[in-house]
Design an enzyme around this catalytic site. Structure first.
Site, mmCIF file in Angstrom:
data_model
loop_
_atom_site.group_PDB
_atom_site.id
_atom_site.type_symbol
_atom_site.label_atom_id
_atom_site.label_comp_id
_atom_site.label_asym_id
_atom_site.label_seq_id
_atom_site.Cartn_x
_atom_site.Cartn_y
_atom_site.Cartn_z
ATOM 1 N N TRP A 150 1.412 9.362 8.771
ATOM 2 C CA TRP A 150 2.470 8.775 7.949
ATOM 3 C C TRP A 150 3.800 9.476 8.135
ATOM 4 C CZ3 TRP A 150 1.618 4.081 7.072
ATOM 5 C CH2 TRP A 150 0.312 3.632 6.893
ATOM 6 N N ASP A 187 7.235 12.207 0.580
ATOM 7 C CA ASP A 187 6.423 11.004 0.419
ATOM 8 C C ASP A 187 5.171 11.370 -0.381
ATOM 9 O OD1 ASP A 187 4.713 8.844 0.651
ATOM 10 O OD2 ASP A 187 4.704 8.789 2.844
ATOM 11 N N LYS A 223 -1.992 3.323 -4.693
ATOM 12 C CA LYS A 223 -3.108 4.268 -4.569
ATOM 13 C C LYS A 223 -3.419 4.918 -5.917
ATOM 14 C CE LYS A 223 -1.319 4.783 -0.024
ATOM 15 N NZ LYS A 223 -2.266 4.033 0.796
HETATM 16 N N1 PMP Z 1 2.925 6.963 3.196
HETATM 17 C C1 PMP Z 1 1.646 7.224 2.929
HETATM 18 C C2 PMP Z 1 1.255 8.638 2.633
HETATM 19 C C3 PMP Z 1 0.694 6.205 2.933
HETATM 20 O O1 PMP Z 1 -0.592 6.467 2.680
HETATM 21 C C4 PMP Z 1 1.100 4.884 3.218
HETATM 22 C C5 PMP Z 1 0.156 3.712 3.187
HETATM 23 N N2 PMP Z 1 -1.145 3.944 3.343
HETATM 24 C C6 PMP Z 1 2.448 4.663 3.514
HETATM 25 C C7 PMP Z 1 3.333 5.711 3.472
HETATM 26 C C8 PMP Z 1 2.935 3.286 3.851
HETATM 27 O O2 PMP Z 1 3.007 2.576 2.673
HETATM 28 P P1 PMP Z 1 3.170 0.992 2.611
HETATM 29 O O3 PMP Z 1 1.915 0.396 3.159
HETATM 30 O O4 PMP Z 1 3.353 0.755 1.135
HETATM 31 O O5 PMP Z 1 4.364 0.626 3.400
#
Ligand code: PMP
Length: 365
Positions: A103, A172, A196
């Site tokens: 990520w 994040d 989540k």
């Molecule tokens: N950051 C993290 C730590 C994630 O786990 C995720 C999605 N699993 C994201 C960003 C991306 O998020 P989104 O699918 O809401 O764009």
């Protein structure tokens, strides 16, 4: 009972049953309005109560200082990969990215569209931990330092906050927000998708220090502009009203359970139960992340060997499915097993998984 589904999904993930039940009760008649929350104007007094209470509860739960704005935005975590540089990085500027998993890697690639990205730690073949802060190659000229608090796929989590020597820290927290107490004042900006730990997909929380707002690029899309969003209390355009409503109820649920401190204690207990089985399995279960950086939210592991025995892992998922333990498959990019233990997953549910893991080991060791 064993017939009930236990949802160990990585996200979208389990929502507390009490919240779902209340949503069901209120679905066609929200608080005597005669209509659903989905059908209310985002500018109505009824919805104002929903969004304001959600913000107040979040402020209380995370003890957010007054010089921080709370924004409810759209576009998910991925939207913030772009919003952050568009708002915080000067034209022709640069930012530091600490890439500890998929990520943060994605965030760094997105930011490269808008400026220079300095990768603070060396690239490794596998993401299995966080190098000591003293080894980070930080640039004092950077607009910000970017970290991912919890790498959802690789199971790498920060347990301390790095000192970035006055450069704003952007974090994040999509997969660990409200799983522990945090000192918001140590961060310039925190963001998190709701799906989540705090609700359903559609809304993204942004907590941003006021002095960092107001420097967006001229071509920053208006829905991504923190100043516009803050100036309109997240109501510049139609927000994801239903997602905000669900998230607000999850905040109330967390308050009722004892707040971030209680979530922290629960999370530590749940994770330690699963890691204990792994560590006491004589190598039957293998956790790839170094102990000090192990995630309490997402526990990835292999079965049979470091690279996983394909047959055993398939059997594990099949037998887990028969017990109605759902969504334990590791991310397709890494394989293996991943147990996600977000706030809504109870200690008792985690204990059921732990019992199953022990039995599985007995059977196939
Ligand atoms: N950051 C993290 C730590 C994630 O786990 C995720 C999605 N699993 C994201 C960003 C991306 O998020 P989104 O699918 O809401 O764009």
């Amino acid at each position: 009972s064993n017939t009930k589904v236990i949802n160990f999904a990585p996200g979208p993930a389990k929502i507390p049953e009490e919240v779902l039940k209340k949503a069901q009760e209120e679905l066609v008649d929200f608080g005597g309005t005669g209509v659903s929350v989905m059908e209310l104007s985002h500018r109505s007094a009824d919805f104002a109560k929903v969004i304001n209470e959600a913000e107040q509860n979040l402020r209380q739960l995370l003890n957010i200082p007054d010089n921080y704005k709370v924004l409810f935005m759209q576009g998910g975590g991925t939207g913030q990969f772009a919003s952050v540089p568009l708002n915080l990085m000067k034209e022709g500027g640069c930012a530091d990215y600490v890439v500890t998993g998929s990520w943060s890697a994605k965030a760094a690639i997105e930011a490269e569209k808008f400026g220079t990205v300095n990768r603070v730690i060396p690239k490794t073949k596998k993401y299995s931990g966080i190098p000591n802060f003293s080894e980070w190659n930080l640039n004092p000229e950077a607009s910000y330092v970017y970290i991912c608090a919890n790498e959802t796929i690789h199971g790498v989590e920060y347990h301390d906050i790095p000192d970035t020597k006055g450069v704003p820290l952007v974090c994040d927290m999509s997969s660990n927000i409200l799983s522990k107490e945090i000192d918001v004042s140590k961060f310039g900006l925190i963001y998190a998708g709701a799906q989540k730990n705090v609700g359903c997909a559609g809304v993204t929380i942004v907590i941003v220090r006021e002095d960092l707002i107001g420097n967006a690029r001229s071509y920053c899309p208006i829905v991504m502009d923190y100043k516009v969003t803050a100036g309109m209390n997240s109501l510049y355009n139609t927000p994801p009203t239903y997602s905000i409503y669900i998230m607000g109820m999850v905040f109330q649920w967390i308050v009722s359970k004892g707040g971030a401190k209680a979530m922290s204690e629960r999370s530590a207990l749940k994770a330690s139960k699963v890691y204990n089985v792994i560590d006491n399995s004589d190598g039957f279960y293998v956790a790839p992340v170094c102990k000090k950086d192990r995630s309490r939210m997402n526990v990835p592991f292999r079965i049979g060997s470091e690279n996983g025995d394909d047959e055993l892992e398939k059997k594990f998922l099949k037998e887990a499915g028969e017990r109605k333990f759902m969504h334990l498959k590791g991310h397709r990019s890494v394989g293996g097993i991943r147990a996600s233990l977000y706030n809504a997953v109870s200690v008792e549910e985690t204990e059921q998984l732990v019992d199953f893991m022990k039995q599985f080991q007995q059977k196939y060791r």
